[in-house]
Scaffold this active site. Structure first.
Site, PDB file in Angstrom:
ATOM      1  CB  VAL A 240       0.078 -25.927 -31.826  1.00  0.00           C
ATOM      2  CG1 VAL A 240      -0.613 -24.571 -31.851  1.00  0.00           C
ATOM      3  CG2 VAL A 240       1.232 -25.920 -30.833  1.00  0.00           C
TER       4      VAL A 240
ATOM      5  CE  LYS B 182       8.966 -22.009 -31.678  1.00  0.00           C
ATOM      6  NZ  LYS B 182       8.596 -22.579 -30.436  1.00  0.00           N
TER       7      LYS B 182
ATOM      8  CD  GLU C  82       0.996 -11.755 -29.285  1.00  0.00           C
ATOM      9  OE1 GLU C  82       2.088 -11.908 -28.707  1.00  0.00           O
ATOM     10  OE2 GLU C  82       0.572 -10.649 -29.627  1.00  0.00           O
TER      11      GLU C  82
ATOM     12  CE  LYS D 279       9.366 -19.126 -28.183  1.00  0.00           C
ATOM     13  NZ  LYS D 279       9.390 -20.133 -27.123  1.00  0.00           N
TER      14      LYS D 279
ATOM     15  N   GLY E  28       2.876 -25.435 -25.005  1.00  0.00           N
ATOM     16  CA  GLY E  28       1.785 -26.393 -24.811  1.00  0.00           C
ATOM     17  C   GLY E  28       0.644 -26.110 -25.765  1.00  0.00           C
TER      18      GLY E  28
HETATM   19  N1  HSE Z   1       9.565 -25.139 -27.394  1.00  0.00           N
HETATM   20  C1  HSE Z   1       8.938 -23.901 -27.140  1.00  0.00           C
HETATM   21  C2  HSE Z   1       9.110 -23.551 -25.671  1.00  0.00           C
HETATM   22  C3  HSE Z   1       7.497 -23.976 -27.508  1.00  0.00           C
HETATM   23  O1  HSE Z   1       9.426 -24.471 -24.902  1.00  0.00           O
HETATM   24  O2  HSE Z   1       8.941 -22.411 -25.274  1.00  0.00           O
HETATM   25  C4  HSE Z   1       6.762 -22.667 -27.437  1.00  0.00           C
HETATM   26  O3  HSE Z   1       7.319 -21.724 -28.299  1.00  0.00           O
END
Ligand code: HSE
Length: 416
Positions: free
Chosen positions: A16, A98, A122, A198, A296
């Protein structure tokens, strides 16, 4: 409104971090540049000049010119250290972590106030879907009734590839890791922890609930077996890992992460591969649906970029829901579940309020029935790795608050 010049100190240059570098290069309109990048590994080859890097976090944290810290590292405890120091040093912070935010939300809320700095994240929730900003700005009233979603990209990718390409679970997971979708510890994805982190963030913005992730029940996709995969394909269902938050009664919210059979009538049916989807339901507007890539480099970097851009206008979360009605998580509701197990005695049918279907074959047993969530959560059999538990397709429509006297249970969905 004039935009502030943003001078960024970046922590982490993995998938990222590098994505953010590339995205910023192509966004000249944003008055933002990366002054320094702090990384751990001295020996790793870097795709850009070494002049951009430092190995000492204080080079960023104590640099007066840097006004925004962007934290994109893997280690959640080190990330908390960096983020809290940056806030104390008067810097605004953007993070995609997160796990760190979910585990330290309460402390981070206090720090934001004490230090009077913005903290945006976000990218930590559904990557490219702007769900937190929407919850903050559009759903800032008390009309939100429920929120459900596919919030983990890796598991959705694995489920899609195993069912469409007949890939093995291991091969699909390996691909998800190679593509940079999975966590460096992929157990967090496949066991439903990432989705739960999340959901912890979503609960804060949707209902003003600040809870530790431990308070939320999560099952993952790692127990799924041949029987339920075959059943899904025979019935035209897909299996999705779903996060749910639903208002029940006046002040309660049911929240959990559990895999679910999804039928063709559901909007989630066509949310495949690395895509995430979130459906909101409000008292008067009925249902709304958001969809976008959930993991990604570029989808996540685009959310980080959007936060950086928002900071250039001095945007900050107001957590309006926390100042409104107070909600608590509840375990007093019931769900319709499918449970597959190996031996008849593994799962007592007496634990269910009602049984709709029982099945036995050489591959094992399954039951479809309604069960109290507190019973499911506390039962030893639900923790057995050989037992697979999924929600039935209509389960989300039928989550209901239960009140029981002995065996007579009443089911209510009223939110008044
Ligand atoms: N590992 C997480 C997913 C990355 O696959 O959603 C994005 O938060």
């Amino acid at each position: 409104m004039s935009r502030k010049q943003i001078i960024i100190g970046l922590f982490g240059f993995g998938c990222v971090g590098k994505g953010l570098w590339d995205v910023l290069e192509q966004t000249p309109g944003l008055r933002a540049n990366i002054r320094s990048i702090c990384v751990k590994d001295h020996n790793k080859q870097r795709p850009i000049s070494l002049d951009h890097f430092t190995f000492d976090k204080n080079d960023i944290l104590n640099n007066q010119e840097i006004n925004i810290v962007v934290e994109l590292i893997d280690d959640s405890e080190a990330a908390y250290e960096i983020v809290s120091t940056a806030m104390r040093n008067g810097k605004g912070v953007v993070s995609a972590n997160k796990k760190m935010i979910a585990e330290h939300l309460e402390e981070l809320l206090v720090l934001q106030k004490e230090c009077d700095v913005p903290f945006l994240y976000e990218a930590a929730c559904c990557a490219s879907i702007p769900i937190i900003r929407n919850l903050e700005e559009y759903y800032d009233n008390d009309l939100l009734v429920s929120l459900e979603g596919i919030v983990n990209g890796s598991t959705n990718y694995i489920l899609t590839r195993t069912s469409e390409d007949n890939l093995s679970y291991e091969a699909a997971l390996k691909l998800a890791m190679e593509k940079g979708y999975a966590e460096s510890n992929p157990a967090l994805d496949v066991e439903g922890y990432d989705a739960k982190f999340k959901l912890t963030l979503l609960l804060a913005h949707a209902f003003g609930i600040v809870e530790k992730p431990d308070a939320i029940y999560n099952l993952g996709i790692q127990r799924l077996g041949a029987l339920e995969l075959r059943l899904a394909s025979e019935k035209g269902y897909k299996i999705k890992l779903m996060a749910h938050a639903q208002r029940l009664g006046k002040n309660n919210v049911a929240a959990f992460v559990i895999p679910q059979f999804v039928n063709g009538a559901s909007r989630f049916y066509n949310v495949d591969d690395v895509f995430n989807g979130v459906q909101t339901e409000t008292s008067f507007a009925d249902k709304q649906f958001f969809m976008g890539k959930g993991a990604g480099a570029f989808p996540t970097a685009s959310a980080v970029l959007s936060d950086i851009s928002a900071l250039s206008y001095d945007y900050r979360y107001e957590y309006k829901k926390m100042a409104q009605q107070s909600f608590d998580l509840t375990d007093k509701f019931s769900l319709e579940v499918f449970v597959r197990f190996e031996n008849r005695e593994d799962v007592p049918t007496s634990d269910f309020i009602s049984i709709a279907e029982k099945y036995r074959s050489k591959e094992g047993y399954y039951i479809v029935g309604r069960i109290r969530f507190d019973k499911l959560r506390s039962s030893a059999w639900a923790g057995n790795p050989a037992v697979s538990i999924l929600l039935t397709p209509d389960s989300s429509e039928e989550i209901c608050e239960v009140s029981c006297s002995t065996n007579d249970c009443k089911c209510s969905q009223s939110i008044m």
